[in-house]
Design a protein around this motif. Structure first.
Motif, PDB file in Angstrom:
ATOM      1  N   GLY A   1       0.721  -1.261   0.047  1.00 47.75           N
ATOM      2  CA  GLY A   1       0.169  -0.098  -0.062  1.00 47.75           C
ATOM      3  C   GLY A   1       0.816   1.208   0.168  1.00 47.75           C
ATOM      4  N   GLN A   2       0.450   2.396  -0.575  1.00 50.73           N
ATOM      5  CA  GLN A   2       1.238   3.536  -0.488  1.00 50.73           C
ATOM      6  C   GLN A   2       0.935   4.365   0.608  1.00 50.73           C
ATOM      7  OE1 GLN A   2      -0.616   6.022  -3.555  1.00 50.73           O
ATOM      8  NE2 GLN A   2      -2.477   6.266  -2.535  1.00 50.73           N
ATOM      9  N   GLY A   3       2.100   5.104   0.878  1.00 54.67           N
ATOM     10  CA  GLY A   3       2.093   6.107   2.112  1.00 54.67           C
ATOM     11  C   GLY A   3       1.505   7.379   1.669  1.00 54.67           C
ATOM     12  N   ILE A   4       0.905   7.981   2.614  1.00 55.15           N
ATOM     13  CA  ILE A   4       0.194   9.212   2.468  1.00 55.15           C
ATOM     14  C   ILE A   4       0.990  10.418   3.119  1.00 55.15           C
ATOM     15  CG2 ILE A   4      -1.977   7.834   2.432  1.00 55.15           C
ATOM     16  CD1 ILE A   4      -2.622   9.362   5.164  1.00 55.15           C
ATOM     17  N   ASN A   5       0.637  11.862   2.258  1.00 52.82           N
ATOM     18  CA  ASN A   5       1.326  12.846   2.818  1.00 52.82           C
ATOM     19  C   ASN A   5       0.092  13.549   3.561  1.00 52.82           C
ATOM     20  OD1 ASN A   5       2.509  15.277   3.195  1.00 52.82           O
ATOM     21  ND2 ASN A   5       2.781  15.572   0.865  1.00 52.82           N
ATOM     22  N   SER A   6       0.368  13.634   5.020  1.00 57.59           N
ATOM     23  CA  SER A   6      -0.703  14.302   5.736  1.00 57.59           C
ATOM     24  C   SER A   6       0.121  15.080   6.879  1.00 57.59           C
ATOM     25  CB  SER A   6      -1.674  13.303   6.339  1.00 57.59           C
ATOM     26  OG  SER A   6      -2.594  13.707   7.192  1.00 57.59           O
ATOM     27  N   PHE A   7      -0.445  16.117   7.208  1.00 54.35           N
ATOM     28  CA  PHE A   7      -0.091  16.902   8.405  1.00 54.35           C
ATOM     29  C   PHE A   7      -1.392  16.908   9.513  1.00 54.35           C
ATOM     30  CE2 PHE A   7       2.513  18.296   5.269  1.00 54.35           C
ATOM     31  CZ  PHE A   7       3.691  18.381   5.764  1.00 54.35           C
ATOM     32  N   HIS A   8      -0.963  17.044  10.872  1.00 58.17           N
ATOM     33  CA  HIS A   8      -1.895  16.959  11.920  1.00 58.17           C
ATOM     34  C   HIS A   8      -2.387  18.266  11.994  1.00 58.17           C
ATOM     35  CE1 HIS A   8      -3.361  15.653  15.911  1.00 58.17           C
ATOM     36  NE2 HIS A   8      -2.802  16.980  16.309  1.00 58.17           N
ATOM     37  N   SER A   9      -3.882  18.144  12.082  1.00 60.72           N
ATOM     38  CA  SER A   9      -4.725  19.393  12.318  1.00 60.72           C
ATOM     39  C   SER A   9      -5.388  19.442  13.663  1.00 60.72           C
ATOM     40  CB  SER A   9      -5.632  19.447  10.986  1.00 60.72           C
ATOM     41  OG  SER A   9      -6.628  20.664  11.190  1.00 60.72           O
ATOM     42  N   GLU A  10      -5.367  20.280  14.495  1.00 56.02           N
ATOM     43  CA  GLU A  10      -6.055  20.421  15.859  1.00 56.02           C
ATOM     44  C   GLU A  10      -6.159  21.768  16.045  1.00 56.02           C
ATOM     45  OE1 GLU A  10      -5.421  18.687  20.245  1.00 56.02           O
ATOM     46  OE2 GLU A  10      -4.048  17.844  18.718  1.00 56.02           O
ATOM     47  N   PRO A  11      -7.280  22.053  16.925  1.00 52.94           N
ATOM     48  CA  PRO A  11      -7.530  23.549  17.382  1.00 52.94           C
ATOM     49  C   PRO A  11      -6.295  23.957  18.225  1.00 52.94           C
ATOM     50  CG  PRO A  11      -9.583  22.354  17.458  1.00 52.94           C
ATOM     51  CD  PRO A  11      -8.493  21.271  16.956  1.00 52.94           C
ATOM     52  N   ARG A  12      -5.880  25.352  18.237  1.00 48.16           N
ATOM     53  CA  ARG A  12      -4.916  25.992  18.889  1.00 48.16           C
ATOM     54  C   ARG A  12      -3.694  25.050  18.918  1.00 48.16           C
ATOM     55  NH1 ARG A  12      -9.662  25.569  21.685  1.00 48.16           N
ATOM     56  NH2 ARG A  12      -8.788  23.777  22.981  1.00 48.16           N
ATOM     57  N   LYS A  13      -3.403  24.353  17.593  1.00 47.53           N
ATOM     58  CA  LYS A  13      -2.105  23.801  17.592  1.00 47.53           C
ATOM     59  C   LYS A  13      -1.676  23.878  16.239  1.00 47.53           C
ATOM     60  CE  LYS A  13       0.357  19.567  18.814  1.00 47.53           C
ATOM     61  NZ  LYS A  13      -0.027  18.346  19.442  1.00 47.53           N
ATOM     62  N   GLU A  14      -0.924  25.155  15.839  1.00 47.87           N
ATOM     63  CA  GLU A  14      -0.600  25.554  14.536  1.00 47.87           C
ATOM     64  C   GLU A  14       0.254  24.708  13.805  1.00 47.87           C
ATOM     65  OE1 GLU A  14       0.679  29.681  12.357  1.00 47.87           O
ATOM     66  OE2 GLU A  14       0.727  29.595  14.417  1.00 47.87           O
ATOM     67  N   PHE A  15       1.144  24.265  14.550  1.00 49.37           N
ATOM     68  CA  PHE A  15       2.076  23.436  13.868  1.00 49.37           C
ATOM     69  C   PHE A  15       2.129  21.918  14.372  1.00 49.37           C
ATOM     70  CE2 PHE A  15       3.775  27.748  13.567  1.00 49.37           C
ATOM     71  CZ  PHE A  15       3.966  28.058  12.466  1.00 49.37           C
ATOM     72  N   GLY A  16       1.240  21.167  13.708  1.00 47.28           N
ATOM     73  CA  GLY A  16       0.903  19.702  14.326  1.00 47.28           C
ATOM     74  C   GLY A  16       2.201  18.953  13.711  1.00 47.28           C
ATOM     75  N   GLY A  17       2.826  19.081  12.512  1.00 45.23           N
ATOM     76  CA  GLY A  17       3.663  18.364  11.992  1.00 45.23           C
ATOM     77  C   GLY A  17       3.074  17.118  11.258  1.00 45.23           C
ATOM     78  N   PRO A  18       4.088  16.485  10.504  1.00 44.85           N
ATOM     79  CA  PRO A  18       3.610  15.436   9.688  1.00 44.85           C
ATOM     80  C   PRO A  18       2.978  14.296  10.206  1.00 44.85           C
ATOM     81  CG  PRO A  18       5.870  15.398   9.742  1.00 44.85           C
ATOM     82  CD  PRO A  18       5.430  16.542  10.616  1.00 44.85           C
TER      83      PRO A  18
END
Length: 406
Positions: A86-103
């Motif tokens: 299976g292929q890996g995905i390109n995603s970043f963490h999204s959460e309120p009050r967390k601007e730089f969640g990281g990959p």
């Protein structure tokens, strides 16, 4: 009644009084109208399954015995392909009050393997398909979730199956439950979380899954049967197998009736079972691949001991035996010297008794005369067959090997 709901009361009254109606029509038309009325009653009387008239179903077309017969397969070419990762995905963490969640892109799952597994319940390679493909792994997901690995694909094969690749033996499945990975699945792709480092805090890279391994294998049974019936075409091998077992190979008064091997099981009172194979007829020059010579001789190679079937109704039957041994020896040295017995078939014909005496004078081994058609002297063959089987079992046990059981 369902008919009263379908038709109006007026129409039903007309149909009901049709029998008392005497129109000025010819008798043929009256008979036709009465038949139509009875058919309408049968169709409309469906309120109760017990009351309705049962219509006879069309019988299935009878299938001939030749089409129902399953022949034995001791060699199979199969292409195996492992599952794709299976292929890996390109995603970043999204959460309120967390601007730089990281990959947080997860890796893909690995592809499934294709595995050969020995099973003592399987006796033939007839169930093996020409192509097998492993299950693909699932793609990765966000929140560092990895994809599910693809499931394994199992191919059940009989005990004693040799696995060959490019003409070389790569596996010998001799024990129950023994496995061999025929094709490995591909590795899953990496998500962007995998590429996180001090130098790259926001990687945008994700890789695809690798393709599975692809191979072409040749499966071959070391032992097709305990005994193999060897003879020229139309010598009565198929009739003999039908007489001593429950196998139903095709029988006809012309040569080359049997084009594929058939295996029958001979049962004894002590619950021992001896497998006897009906090998297609051999012709002169078979070792030179005349006709399907090499394919037929390969079946004989997979038998532990041989039963030479000679037609006593032909002149000079000992020449048949000499030609059969010559073809076997030319194909593989020592093949004709395996434990064997000589069977003189068609003893019920008048000219066979004279040829039997001449055959015994020219052959050193014991000759078992019998008739597969009438069943004469089949007991002598079954007793000698058991002696050959017991000798085979003792030989394998002396070598500390497990004899093939059916």
């Amino acid at each position: 009644m369902l008919g009263s709901k379908i038709l109006s009361s007026r129409t039903w009254a007309l149909l009901d009084h049709l029998r008392q109606w005497r129109p000025a029509y010819s008798p043929h038309i009256q008979i036709y109208l009465l038949q139509q009325f009875k058919s309408w009653q049968r169709i409309l009387s469906t309120s109760c399954a017990k009351c309705a008239k049962n219509q006879r179903l069309k019988q299935k077309r009878a299938i001939s015995e030749k089409k129902l017969t399953r022949y034995f397969v001791d060699h199979r070419r199969v292409c195996v392909i492992g599952g794709r990762g299976g292929q890996g995905i390109n995603s970043f963490h999204s959460e309120p009050r967390k601007e730089f969640g990281g990959p947080d892109g997860g890796n893909g799952g690995d592809g499934g393997h294709v595995i050969l597994k020995a099973d003592q319940q399987i006796k033939s390679l007839a169930s093996v398909l020409p192509l097998y493909r492993g299950f693909d792994g699932e793609r990765g997901r966000s929140k560092n979730c990895y994809g599910v690995n693809g499931g394994y694909t199992y191919i059940k094969v009989p005990l004693g199956t040799l696995v060959k690749a490019d003409g070389k033996i790569v596996a010998d499945l001799a024990q129950h439950g023994e496995e061999y990975v025929a094709a490995y699945g591909g590795t899953g792709g990496k998500g962007n979380r995998f590429f996180l480092s001090n130098e790259n805090r926001a990687p945008m890279t994700a890789t695809l899954g690798e393709s599975g391994q692809e191979r072409v294998l040749h499966l071959e049974l070391k032992t097709m049967a305990h005994a193999g019936l060897v003879g020229f075409p139309n010598a009565g091998k198929s009739s003999l197998l039908r007489a001593i077992s429950n196998a139903k190979p095709a029988v006809a008064p012309y040569p080359f009736t049997t084009l594929n091997p058939h295996v029958g099981i001979v049962h004894y009172q002590d619950y021992e079972q001896v497998a006897v194979a009906d090998v297609p007829g051999i012709i002169r020059g078979a070792h030179l691949n005349k006709g399907l010579g090499l394919a037929f001789l390969r079946h004989i190679e997979h038998c532990r001991f041989l039963l030479f079937v000679v037609d006593l109704s032909v002149s000079e039957p000992w020449i048949q035996l000499q030609d059969l041994k010559y073809e076997l020896e030319q194909y593989e040295e020592g093949l004709s010297k395996r434990p064997h017995a000589v069977i003189g078939n068609k003893i019920d014909l008048p000219q066979s008794k004279a040829n039997l005496l001449l055959l015994k004078e020219r052959v050193e081994q014991r000759v078992i005369p019998l008739s597969a058609l009438t069943g004469d002297n089949l007991e002598a063959l079954l007793l000698h067959l058991r002696d050959l089987y017991d000798a085979y079992v003792n030989t394998e046990q002396s070598r500390r090997q497990n004899p093939v059981k059916w």
